[in-house]
Design a protein around this motif. Sequence first.
Motif, PDB file in Angstrom:
ATOM      1  N   TRP A  27      35.624 -73.997  21.640  1.00 13.01           N
ATOM      2  CA  TRP A  27      35.218 -72.610  21.210  1.00 13.01           C
ATOM      3  C   TRP A  27      35.988 -72.377  19.701  1.00 13.01           C
ATOM      4  CZ3 TRP A  27      34.802 -67.900  24.676  1.00 13.01           C
ATOM      5  CH2 TRP A  27      33.798 -67.815  25.723  1.00 13.01           C
ATOM      6  N   GLY A  28      36.387 -73.603  19.431  1.00 13.68           N
ATOM      7  CA  GLY A  28      37.042 -73.498  17.851  1.00 13.68           C
ATOM      8  C   GLY A  28      38.330 -72.985  17.863  1.00 13.68           C
ATOM      9  N   MET A  29      39.144 -72.737  18.920  1.00 12.56           N
ATOM     10  CA  MET A  29      40.429 -72.549  19.143  1.00 12.56           C
ATOM     11  C   MET A  29      41.214 -73.345  20.231  1.00 12.56           C
ATOM     12  SD  MET A  29      40.249 -68.637  20.658  1.00 12.56           S
ATOM     13  CE  MET A  29      41.883 -68.335  20.926  1.00 12.56           C
ATOM     14  N   GLN A  30      42.466 -73.280  20.134  1.00  8.99           N
ATOM     15  CA  GLN A  30      43.269 -74.016  21.195  1.00  8.99           C
ATOM     16  C   GLN A  30      44.063 -72.956  22.068  1.00  8.99           C
ATOM     17  OE1 GLN A  30      42.884 -77.465  21.777  1.00  8.99           O
ATOM     18  NE2 GLN A  30      41.282 -77.256  19.778  1.00  8.99           N
ATOM     19  N   PHE A  31      44.279 -73.054  23.156  1.00  3.99           N
ATOM     20  CA  PHE A  31      44.969 -72.286  24.015  1.00  3.99           C
ATOM     21  C   PHE A  31      46.266 -73.011  24.440  1.00  3.99           C
ATOM     22  CE2 PHE A  31      40.829 -70.396  24.249  1.00  3.99           C
ATOM     23  CZ  PHE A  31      40.931 -69.129  24.632  1.00  3.99           C
ATOM     24  N   ASN A  32      47.256 -72.127  24.688  1.00  2.44           N
ATOM     25  CA  ASN A  32      48.576 -72.480  25.321  1.00  2.44           C
ATOM     26  C   ASN A  32      48.583 -72.148  26.756  1.00  2.44           C
ATOM     27  OD1 ASN A  32      50.002 -69.922  25.384  1.00  2.44           O
ATOM     28  ND2 ASN A  32      50.301 -70.639  22.923  1.00  2.44           N
ATOM     29  N   GLN A  33      49.608 -72.521  27.512  1.00  2.00           N
ATOM     30  CA  GLN A  33      49.711 -72.070  28.903  1.00  2.00           C
ATOM     31  C   GLN A  33      50.146 -70.522  28.888  1.00  2.00           C
ATOM     32  OE1 GLN A  33      49.338 -74.301  31.504  1.00  2.00           O
ATOM     33  NE2 GLN A  33      48.908 -72.182  32.396  1.00  2.00           N
ATOM     34  N   ASP A  34      50.827 -69.968  28.148  1.00  3.27           N
ATOM     35  CA  ASP A  34      51.158 -68.487  28.044  1.00  3.27           C
ATOM     36  C   ASP A  34      50.013 -67.824  28.081  1.00  3.27           C
ATOM     37  OD1 ASP A  34      53.755 -69.018  28.553  1.00  3.27           O
ATOM     38  OD2 ASP A  34      54.492 -68.710  26.616  1.00  3.27           O
ATOM     39  N   GLU A  35      49.011 -68.091  26.879  1.00  5.01           N
ATOM     40  CA  GLU A  35      47.708 -67.469  26.943  1.00  5.01           C
ATOM     41  C   GLU A  35      46.837 -67.590  27.843  1.00  5.01           C
ATOM     42  OE1 GLU A  35      47.498 -67.958  21.749  1.00  5.01           O
ATOM     43  OE2 GLU A  35      46.733 -69.662  23.339  1.00  5.01           O
ATOM     44  N   LEU A  40      44.421 -64.759  33.035  1.00  5.44           N
ATOM     45  CA  LEU A  40      44.403 -65.008  34.555  1.00  5.44           C
ATOM     46  C   LEU A  40      45.133 -63.738  35.191  1.00  5.44           C
ATOM     47  CD1 LEU A  40      44.291 -68.798  35.163  1.00  5.44           C
ATOM     48  CD2 LEU A  40      42.376 -67.251  34.775  1.00  5.44           C
ATOM     49  N   ASP A  41      46.457 -63.488  34.715  1.00  6.05           N
ATOM     50  CA  ASP A  41      46.839 -62.396  35.307  1.00  6.05           C
ATOM     51  C   ASP A  41      46.305 -60.827  35.187  1.00  6.05           C
ATOM     52  OD1 ASP A  41      49.326 -63.456  36.461  1.00  6.05           O
ATOM     53  OD2 ASP A  41      50.622 -63.320  34.694  1.00  6.05           O
ATOM     54  N   LYS A  42      45.615 -60.875  33.922  1.00  4.29           N
ATOM     55  CA  LYS A  42      44.813 -59.857  33.743  1.00  4.29           C
ATOM     56  C   LYS A  42      43.448 -59.809  34.419  1.00  4.29           C
ATOM     57  CE  LYS A  42      45.827 -56.979  31.088  1.00  4.29           C
ATOM     58  NZ  LYS A  42      46.644 -55.651  31.468  1.00  4.29           N
ATOM     59  N   ILE A  48      39.426 -59.531  39.806  1.00  3.30           N
ATOM     60  CA  ILE A  48      38.654 -60.545  39.689  1.00  3.30           C
ATOM     61  C   ILE A  48      39.293 -61.839  40.617  1.00  3.30           C
ATOM     62  CG2 ILE A  48      37.859 -62.401  38.045  1.00  3.30           C
ATOM     63  CD1 ILE A  48      37.958 -60.450  35.888  1.00  3.30           C
ATOM     64  N   ASN A  49      38.412 -62.425  41.448  1.00  2.00           N
ATOM     65  CA  ASN A  49      38.931 -63.547  42.222  1.00  2.00           C
ATOM     66  C   ASN A  49      38.206 -64.911  42.074  1.00  2.00           C
ATOM     67  OD1 ASN A  49      36.443 -63.102  43.363  1.00  2.00           O
ATOM     68  ND2 ASN A  49      37.530 -62.798  45.242  1.00  2.00           N
ATOM     69  N   LEU A  50      37.361 -64.761  40.908  1.00  6.74           N
ATOM     70  CA  LEU A  50      36.563 -66.128  40.747  1.00  6.74           C
ATOM     71  C   LEU A  50      36.842 -66.865  39.398  1.00  6.74           C
ATOM     72  CD1 LEU A  50      34.307 -67.994  41.564  1.00  6.74           C
ATOM     73  CD2 LEU A  50      32.741 -66.496  40.710  1.00  6.74           C
ATOM     74  N   ILE A  51      37.281 -68.097  39.393  1.00  7.52           N
ATOM     75  CA  ILE A  51      37.481 -68.802  38.247  1.00  7.52           C
ATOM     76  C   ILE A  51      36.485 -69.845  38.213  1.00  7.52           C
ATOM     77  CG2 ILE A  51      39.126 -70.182  36.972  1.00  7.52           C
ATOM     78  CD1 ILE A  51      41.400 -68.972  38.223  1.00  7.52           C
ATOM     79  N   ASP A  52      35.648 -70.247  37.048  1.00  8.48           N
ATOM     80  CA  ASP A  52      34.925 -71.359  37.000  1.00  8.48           C
ATOM     81  C   ASP A  52      35.183 -72.424  35.870  1.00  8.48           C
ATOM     82  OD1 ASP A  52      32.115 -72.566  37.635  1.00  8.48           O
ATOM     83  OD2 ASP A  52      32.095 -72.333  35.561  1.00  8.48           O
ATOM     84  N   THR A  53      35.442 -73.477  35.965  1.00  4.24           N
ATOM     85  CA  THR A  53      35.806 -74.398  35.221  1.00  4.24           C
ATOM     86  C   THR A  53      35.063 -75.784  35.523  1.00  4.24           C
ATOM     87  OG1 THR A  53      37.888 -75.600  34.306  1.00  4.24           O
ATOM     88  CG2 THR A  53      37.575 -75.296  36.809  1.00  4.24           C
ATOM     89  N   ILE A 277      29.829 -65.144  34.982  1.00  2.00           N
ATOM     90  CA  ILE A 277      30.851 -65.631  34.610  1.00  2.00           C
ATOM     91  C   ILE A 277      31.231 -65.799  33.197  1.00  2.00           C
ATOM     92  CG2 ILE A 277      31.712 -67.085  36.868  1.00  2.00           C
ATOM     93  CD1 ILE A 277      29.725 -69.214  35.696  1.00  2.00           C
ATOM     94  N   PRO A 278      31.398 -64.545  32.507  1.00  2.13           N
ATOM     95  CA  PRO A 278      31.521 -64.866  30.974  1.00  2.13           C
ATOM     96  C   PRO A 278      32.888 -65.533  30.808  1.00  2.13           C
ATOM     97  CG  PRO A 278      32.099 -62.675  31.945  1.00  2.13           C
ATOM     98  CD  PRO A 278      31.717 -63.400  33.254  1.00  2.13           C
ATOM     99  N   GLY A 279      32.795 -65.978  29.537  1.00  2.00           N
ATOM    100  CA  GLY A 279      34.309 -66.644  28.897  1.00  2.00           C
ATOM    101  C   GLY A 279      35.003 -65.332  28.398  1.00  2.00           C
ATOM    102  N   CYS A 280      36.252 -65.689  27.898  1.00  2.00           N
ATOM    103  CA  CYS A 280      37.023 -64.625  27.282  1.00  2.00           C
ATOM    104  C   CYS A 280      38.110 -65.468  26.192  1.00  2.00           C
ATOM    105  CB  CYS A 280      37.601 -63.649  28.401  1.00  2.00           C
ATOM    106  SG  CYS A 280      38.313 -64.710  29.648  1.00  2.00           S
ATOM    107  N   LYS A 281      38.586 -64.764  25.398  1.00  2.00           N
ATOM    108  CA  LYS A 281      39.617 -65.517  24.442  1.00  2.00           C
ATOM    109  C   LYS A 281      41.021 -64.747  24.762  1.00  2.00           C
ATOM    110  CE  LYS A 281      36.381 -66.764  20.927  1.00  2.00           C
ATOM    111  NZ  LYS A 281      35.946 -66.881  19.416  1.00  2.00           N
ATOM    112  N   ASN A 282      41.002 -63.637  25.492  1.00  2.00           N
ATOM    113  CA  ASN A 282      42.372 -62.776  25.544  1.00  2.00           C
ATOM    114  C   ASN A 282      42.117 -61.784  26.715  1.00  2.00           C
ATOM    115  OD1 ASN A 282      40.933 -60.449  24.322  1.00  2.00           O
ATOM    116  ND2 ASN A 282      41.041 -61.497  22.534  1.00  2.00           N
ATOM    117  N   PRO A 283      43.354 -61.261  26.943  1.00  2.00           N
ATOM    118  CA  PRO A 283      43.218 -60.350  28.178  1.00  2.00           C
ATOM    119  C   PRO A 283      42.392 -59.222  27.836  1.00  2.00           C
ATOM    120  CG  PRO A 283      45.533 -61.109  27.878  1.00  2.00           C
ATOM    121  CD  PRO A 283      44.696 -61.656  26.647  1.00  2.00           C
TER     122      PRO A 283
END
Length: 297
Positions: A27-35, A40-42, A48-53, A277-283
């Motif tokens: 998506w043109g950006m790199q994520f780190n574990q904290d992000e 996912l915490d949010k 929310i209980n469903l993660i699609d990967t 299952i929309p994507g998201c970049k931040n909480p």
Amino acid sequence: MKYRRLGKTELNVSVIGIGTWQFGGEWGMQFNQDEVDAILDKGQECGINLIDTAECYGDHLSESFIGDYMSRRKREDWIVATKFGHHFHERFTRTDVFDAEDVLKQLDASLKALKTDYIDLYQFHSGPDHVFDNDKLWTMLDKQVEAGKVRHLGTSIGSNDNLHQTDASSKVNSKVIQVVYNRLDRVPENRVFPSCERQDLGVLARVPLASGFLSGKYKPGAQFDANDVRHRKDAEVVRRNLEEVERIRRDEVPAGVDMAQWALAWCLKNPIVSSVIPGCKNPEQVVSNAGAADLVE
């Protein structure tokens, strides 16, 4: 949050899920574990209980972020869906690999990346019909279900009018169809959804915001830079989409309602859809997406 039955799996999934293609870096950006942890915490905080990967969102990179997160949380709090059928090489470059022996290796690699001993939903990922019609593949996958590595099988169809793979779902023990469905692309309503209804298949709607066109952020004439996935689309298609979105905003979205939330809720007004299952970049985007559940009756 609201929940729906995911077809004959009998899983109860949140009507809003979290898509995680973005964690793989395309998506043109790199994520780190904290992000990733914060997103996912949010999501969990919002119900929310469903993660699609998928195996090819990076080379199991998205799965690894999710696995690291879940290793420090309760695994049973999440329904994890992932996919098989591709080897990732670099951004937007993959090869199809659907033979049974390799898919078994992909499954084991996904389990290792996800730091779990089972996957809730394991999906055939946008492969052509001739590799879907492989009894050896589905026999191997059935054995993984029997062994407890996989709870349920599904199919993420590449074409949103792929009736062949949808109609064959019950034959191969695939219980869920994942398909592109949004206000700009209603093709599944014609043939795929009726087939899902006949077979009691769960439906996951991917790209529910039409790659961001339905987010409400872009006006006709908007330009996308080379790192943006929308830059890869035909310029005339982009122009027409932006003009149609402007018409939808004017004629269909109620005054005072966030367009992105409206677009997610629009998908869910169709009762065949179990979850979007929309994507998201931040909480903050997770909170906004989750808010669409309030617009669903």
